[in-house]
Design an enzyme around this catalytic site. Sequence first.
Site, mmCIF file in Angstrom:
data_model
loop_
_atom_site.group_PDB
_atom_site.id
_atom_site.type_symbol
_atom_site.label_atom_id
_atom_site.label_comp_id
_atom_site.label_asym_id
_atom_site.label_seq_id
_atom_site.Cartn_x
_atom_site.Cartn_y
_atom_site.Cartn_z
ATOM 1 N N ARG A 3 4.236 3.525 13.033
ATOM 2 C CA ARG A 3 3.123 2.956 13.315
ATOM 3 C C ARG A 3 2.197 3.795 14.338
ATOM 4 O O ARG A 3 2.918 3.794 15.708
ATOM 5 C CB ARG A 3 3.104 1.435 14.003
ATOM 6 N N CYS A 19 1.027 -1.249 0.121
ATOM 7 C CA CYS A 19 -0.039 -0.019 -0.187
ATOM 8 C C CYS A 19 0.792 1.308 -0.096
ATOM 9 O O CYS A 19 0.330 2.210 -0.913
ATOM 10 C CB CYS A 19 -1.024 0.153 1.078
#
Length: 337
Positions: free
Chosen positions: A233, A151
């Site tokens: 993250r 992605c």
Amino acid sequence: MVVKVGINGFGRIGRIVFRNAVEHPEVEIVAVNDPFIETHYAAYMLKYDSTHGRFKGDVKFSENGLDVDGKHVRFYQERDPANIPWAETGADYVIESTGVFTTTEKASAHLKGGAKKVIISAPSADAPMFVMGVNNETYKSDIKVLSNASCTTNCLAPLAKVVNDNFGLVEGLMTTVHSYTATQKTVDGPSSKDWRGGRTAAQNIIPSSTGAAKAVGKVIPSLNGKLTGMSMRVPTSNVSVVDLTCRTDKSVTYDQIKEAMKKASANELKGIMSYSEDALVSSDLNGDPHSCIFDATAGIALNDHFIKLVAWYDNEWGYSRRVIDLIAYIAGVDAGK
């Protein structure tokens, strides 16, 4: 021409790919395989989604499959990809979305069951990678197993391409501020290969490695060795953002960068890249089908050769849409169109 497609692995990407396929006029999902999910549970997970909401169509289950908007989808529970009888349903193209069979050798097992092509919905160590709008035109029909890359690569590659094509990209560093994914932990737990990755996803900003930037060099050979990057993250459930800091060969203003991105998004990258001058935040992009949403008001320039560019992407929905687009594209090439 409608392409018949099978999905192996009905996890996060498998289900979102299915939802995207329902909206695509050239693709029909005819079979799904997942050894860990019963048919009635698969119907439930397709129907309800915490991030993307309730499925807009009708979903029912039967003994051997799902009925989605009146169309039957056969459901298998084979552990070995070689044993999945894709030929039974006419699934010529198979999406490998388990995250396990990501090499050419492992993914090729699907060919034994009747699949003609396998598209890996993840980066691959050895299968050729294709990013729509960037290098899809290099696809040749003799390729049996291919990868849709990641992605993040799907967001970064169009961005880097526009910079390189117009101004020359000398070198760059990328950071993706990435929503947490299924591989992370809900509470602190063991993660022997990545200690930080074992920490609670919803409570921490977690530095992590990613090969997404280096992978751009595989889809744009002229940029090989010129890009690398890392990931942060963060505690959001979906939508991520790329920060590309790079040096250009030609002298350029930030306004010229904006104009190049705007032009590309309306022309050669239409449907792949979009351009925005709105004051966006991550939740605004949930469900956006583009690979790369250039945020014109978020970037900055230090001087006429050193710039920071910001681009959003729905790491689930936008990526899954490209998987379907790639299948439709290669099916056209395979058919001689």
